[in-house]
Design an enzyme around this catalytic site. Structure first.
Site, PDB file in Angstrom:
ATOM      1  CG  HIS A   1      -2.189  -0.725   1.056  1.00 43.45           C
ATOM      2  ND1 HIS A   1      -2.311  -2.049   1.416  1.00 43.45           N
ATOM      3  CD2 HIS A   1      -3.403  -0.363   0.553  1.00 43.45           C
ATOM      4  CE1 HIS A   1      -3.535  -2.459   1.159  1.00 43.45           C
ATOM      5  NE2 HIS A   1      -4.227  -1.466   0.639  1.00 43.45           N
TER       6      HIS A   1
ATOM      7  CE  LYS B   1      -4.570   0.124   4.569  1.00 42.38           C
ATOM      8  NZ  LYS B   1      -6.009   0.196   4.285  1.00 42.38           N
TER       9      LYS B   1
END
Length: 236
Positions: A126, A130
């Site tokens: 990610h 995140k």
């Protein structure tokens, strides 16, 4: 994600009647602030998820919850929904592709349970903003593997500095750049590797999934997940 959902909603002829954020907290708003809204969509922070759900249940505003990191309070939320005869649909990931991946994984683990040579693991990537690690999606997929393989009994999300417990499903997380989200569930043997992978191209896929879930939730009462939406589509 909130902005992506709002843009997708307006492009699909829905009206966004109120927006809340750090400069305009939802918990400081009055009931009139949401007007005659048919649905609330929440992509906030784990510590705000349950208070937001409580407020929506009390106000009788159905809510699609995309925030993760609060699932240890799921029993409390279930009670809250029952007490208020409310409407809540939650999922760690609203991508329809991830939902399909999850369904496929259920079939694959049934086969792999009989093949001891294959060891399972989960990897996820990610963007650097995140908030949680591992992602709720990675945790969900790893728990599916544990449920499907009799030789696995727990998820291990931490970095390993020694030999890993063979009964653990290891989840590894990478945070880099602007990646929207990539999840891989793999089964490795001495001979080959079988992998299922989902790679998000942008946030629109998640937003579109949220809107489809919201349209499905309208008029229903109870606590639901994206699996309930898929079951309904498949039965139809």
């Amino acid at each position: 994600m909130g902005g992506a959902v709002a843009r997708e909603a307006e492009a699909d002829s829905h009206e966004v009647v109120a927006r809340f954020h750090s400069d305009r907290p939802f918990l400081e708003a009055s009931r009139s602030a949401v007007g005659e809204a048919d649905m609330a969509v929440d992509f906030s922070l784990p510590e705000l998820a349950v208070p937001h759900l409580r407020r929506c249940c009390e106000w009788q505003v159905p809510v699609v919850m995309g925030t993760t990191g609060w699932y240890d309070a799921l029993d409390d939320v279930r009670t809250l929904v029952q007490e208020h005869d409310a409407s809540v649909l939650y999922a760690p990931n609203f991508s329809i592709g991830v939902a399909v991946l999850s369904r496929a994984l259920g079939h694959v683990t049934t086969l792999m349970d009989a093949l001891d040579d294959y060891d399972a693991f989960v990897q996820e990537l990610h963007h650097t903003k995140k908030a949680d690690s591992p992602s709720g999606t990675a945790q969900m997929l790893a728990e599916q593997v544990v449920d499907g393989l009799s030789r696995k009994d727990h998820v291990e999300p931490e970095t390993q500095h020694q030999r890993i417990d063979p009964s653990a499903v290891h989840v590894s997380s990478t945070r880099a750049g602007t990646a929207f989200g990539e999840h891989t569930v793999a089964f490795d043997s001495p001979f080959d590797r079988v992998a299922l992978r989902h790679r998000a191209k942008n946030r629109r896929g998640f937003a579109a999934g949220v809107l489809r879930a919201a349209e499905w939730l309208r008029g229903r009462r109870g606590l639901f997940t994206l699996d309930d939406v898929l079951d309904d589509w498949l039965n139809a």
